[in-house]
Design a protein around this motif. Sequence first.
Motif, PDB file in Angstrom:
ATOM      1  N   ASP A 213       3.626  13.177 -53.516  1.00  0.00           N
ATOM      2  CA  ASP A 213       3.688  11.727 -53.778  1.00  0.00           C
ATOM      3  C   ASP A 213       2.331  11.194 -54.219  1.00  0.00           C
ATOM      4  N   ARG A 214       1.278  11.690 -53.542  1.00  0.00           N
ATOM      5  CA  ARG A 214      -0.060  11.201 -53.884  1.00  0.00           C
ATOM      6  C   ARG A 214      -0.426  11.533 -55.326  1.00  0.00           C
ATOM      7  N   PHE A 215      -0.020  12.725 -55.768  1.00  0.00           N
ATOM      8  CA  PHE A 215      -0.359  13.105 -57.145  1.00  0.00           C
ATOM      9  C   PHE A 215       0.415  12.267 -58.152  1.00  0.00           C
ATOM     10  N   ILE A 216       1.686  11.992 -57.835  1.00  0.00           N
ATOM     11  CA  ILE A 216       2.473  11.181 -58.764  1.00  0.00           C
ATOM     12  C   ILE A 216       1.903   9.769 -58.838  1.00  0.00           C
ATOM     13  N   ILE A 217       1.608   9.192 -57.663  1.00  0.00           N
ATOM     14  CA  ILE A 217       1.052   7.835 -57.650  1.00  0.00           C
ATOM     15  C   ILE A 217      -0.318   7.834 -58.327  1.00  0.00           C
ATOM     16  N   GLY A 218      -1.130   8.844 -58.025  1.00  0.00           N
ATOM     17  CA  GLY A 218      -2.464   8.922 -58.627  1.00  0.00           C
ATOM     18  C   GLY A 218      -2.397   9.011 -60.139  1.00  0.00           C
ATOM     19  N   ALA A 219      -1.480   9.830 -60.662  1.00  0.00           N
ATOM     20  CA  ALA A 219      -1.364   9.960 -62.113  1.00  0.00           C
ATOM     21  C   ALA A 219      -0.942   8.627 -62.734  1.00  0.00           C
ATOM     22  N   HIS A 220      -0.043   7.907 -62.056  1.00  0.00           N
ATOM     23  CA  HIS A 220       0.373   6.602 -62.589  1.00  0.00           C
ATOM     24  C   HIS A 220      -0.776   5.614 -62.601  1.00  0.00           C
ATOM     25  N   ILE A 221      -1.587   5.642 -61.514  1.00  0.00           N
ATOM     26  CA  ILE A 221      -2.737   4.730 -61.486  1.00  0.00           C
ATOM     27  C   ILE A 221      -3.699   5.081 -62.625  1.00  0.00           C
ATOM     28  N   ALA A 222      -3.934   6.394 -62.822  1.00  0.00           N
ATOM     29  CA  ALA A 222      -4.841   6.801 -63.895  1.00  0.00           C
ATOM     30  C   ALA A 222      -4.313   6.324 -65.248  1.00  0.00           C
ATOM     31  N   ALA A 223      -3.004   6.474 -65.469  1.00  0.00           N
ATOM     32  CA  ALA A 223      -2.433   6.059 -66.754  1.00  0.00           C
ATOM     33  C   ALA A 223      -2.599   4.566 -66.957  1.00  0.00           C
ATOM     34  N   SER A 224      -2.348   3.788 -65.913  1.00  0.00           N
ATOM     35  CA  SER A 224      -2.452   2.339 -66.058  1.00  0.00           C
ATOM     36  C   SER A 224      -3.898   1.914 -66.276  1.00  0.00           C
ATOM     37  N   VAL A 225      -4.836   2.627 -65.627  1.00  0.00           N
ATOM     38  CA  VAL A 225      -6.244   2.281 -65.845  1.00  0.00           C
ATOM     39  C   VAL A 225      -6.642   2.591 -67.300  1.00  0.00           C
ATOM     40  N   THR A 226      -6.170   3.722 -67.847  1.00  0.00           N
ATOM     41  CA  THR A 226      -6.507   3.995 -69.250  1.00  0.00           C
ATOM     42  C   THR A 226      -5.887   2.931 -70.152  1.00  0.00           C
ATOM     43  N   ALA A 227      -4.683   2.465 -69.801  1.00  0.00           N
ATOM     44  CA  ALA A 227      -4.077   1.398 -70.606  1.00  0.00           C
ATOM     45  C   ALA A 227      -4.946   0.144 -70.535  1.00  0.00           C
ATOM     46  N   ALA A 228      -5.445  -0.169 -69.331  1.00  0.00           N
ATOM     47  CA  ALA A 228      -6.313  -1.335 -69.182  1.00  0.00           C
ATOM     48  C   ALA A 228      -7.579  -1.176 -70.025  1.00  0.00           C
ATOM     49  N   ILE A 229      -8.137   0.046 -70.058  1.00  0.00           N
ATOM     50  CA  ILE A 229      -9.355   0.277 -70.862  1.00  0.00           C
ATOM     51  C   ILE A 229      -9.027   0.108 -72.355  1.00  0.00           C
TER      52      ILE A 229
END
Lengths: 324, 318
Positions: A213-229
């Motif tokens: 679960d942590r990896f799935i949530i972490g990957a989603h957070i990373a994706a959203s942060v790149t979208a924000a950048i």
Amino acid sequence: MSGAAIPRGGLAKFRLPLALVICAAVVYAATALGTAQGEQLSWSGVMGLLQRMVALGIVAVGQTLVLLVGSIDLSVANLISVSAVIASHVMNGNTDAIALGVLAAIAIGILVGAVNGVLVAKLKVSPLIATLGVGLVLQGVLTTSYETLAGSVPASFRVLAYGRVAGLPLAILLLIVVVALAGFVLARTAAGYRLYGVGGNVQTARLAGIRTDRFIIGAHIAASVTAAISGLYLASWLGAGTPWVGRDGGYDLDSIAVVVIGGTLLSGGRGGVAGTIAGVFVFATIDAVFNMLQIDPFLGQVLRGVIVVGAVASYTIRTKAHVA
Amino acid sequence: MTRGLASLRRINPTILVFVVLLAAICWMSPLYRTPAGLLSLLQRAAPVVILSCGQSFVLIAGGFDLASGSLITLVVVACALITGGDAGWTWVALLASYGIGAAVGVVNGVIVARGKVPSIIATLGTLLSVKGIAMMWSGGAPGGYLPANLRFFGRYVWRHVPLVGRFPVAVVVLIISIAIMAWLMHGTNFGRLLLMIGDNPRAAELAGAPVRRFRMLTFVISALASVTAGILLGGFSGVSVDVGTGYELQAISAAVIGGVVLLGGQGSMLGAVFGGLTLYALFTLLNLVGFPEPMRVAVQGIILIAAAALSARRGRRI
């Protein structure tokens, strides 16, 4: 962890990305010479080509991580718009507020990524539906409240898109940093290897003691942060954020298409950022070549669709299993 | 008594949600308290419901069809350009539209079933190409108008009909479309095999089901449903570039609300119909309470997530 989940070492894993980049570069060079537009091959011409990769490239790196864990993110296009609008609203032409604007955009990215991740990992909602739904919510809220959110970024923030360091555009350096960071984590850290494991087979990974679960949530957070950048970059490039900048760019489906063209499996567990960047380069050269040939933009759209499908089909056509 | 309760629990919850929404709509606005008012609601819901049913075939067999929105645009543009406003060409335009639809469906189906391209990428590609073709054909600015006998299907209303007073043509189109698709899904082996294919394509293939051909057919059905929806929408709203925009997501949302499980294997036409009706009723209600128009999209997103999370909780794999 199964053998297939671990990226092959050495140069072998760069074979496909290299082939893609070389093919695209040859087509680009041939078109530039054939249409007598030699200036496209000069330093500034090539930098212009690379700069076209930045917005899509950054978000595609995040999309790669999400696809590698076997999820998908369709909310990135609307999140890019939200980030661009929030940043320019908070900065509102004020140089002192740049840090605050950047922080606000990144914070929203983290929040949206966490929501996506929890929906997918904890509530077991299909990732397509969860991120589509979150994207629609972002779009609705943003379009409704845009009039009260309008603003612009200060001139000093536009350095991000237009500034140069030793002749190299700052934006390209930003892309290189994001790619290098993701590539390092994936190829050189235990977390990266576990990420491949989760994408290869969630059950096996869980049984092996990985907190999936942590990896799935972490990957989603990373994706959203790149979208924000990417949103921050677009705000800097355009001078202000608009609620349609992400959707008009088609960043949701384009980012998925380049990742898949780069050899990452939609079902997860295999691939990497090198292929993704090669895919982004292919997209950038397609646009540039169509421009040089002065192809009707609508015909360009038709051809683009054909190229995306053709490129993906060239990998998939030999698979025996049925795909969804 | 227990049997009564059990059958109550087996009812698709979407139907209950729709009834509640309908009651709220009738309570808010006297316009909808008459048979004519309800029929006009059905008339305007018809395109979404037809799309949702067509999309369900693809979803049940385990795929996605993102191209339906731009196919609607292409159909409306094609009808306007072929007829040029001349009523004599209407039948040619209708035939051509279904021909275009079948062609797009076959292309989607071949790419997915033969090329093994994931349907989300394949139909994204056709989405871009179909929209590009619509824009090229119309020179970038679709204009012109549709002849009255073509708009007949979307907006004509028969008057002085016994019992109900007014009866829209679109409702007849809707009923015929639903009947055909419900028969295909639930009355033929084709439909039963689709459920099997969606649940486990490998097992279905080993059992002798023609997986590739049936998968391809689902895209053709979805495309033909999009053409029908496009003809109705052209009747309502006339010719523009945006006529089909967003409808693919509405169709998928409606099907998910109705309980068609994404990535295949479950679902029914009843669910798809009520999913479409629920989505449209919700939009109507939001309009009545004066909700800002763009927020409709946000509500659609929340409902979509809630529906998917609920079906996941009810123990189904989604």
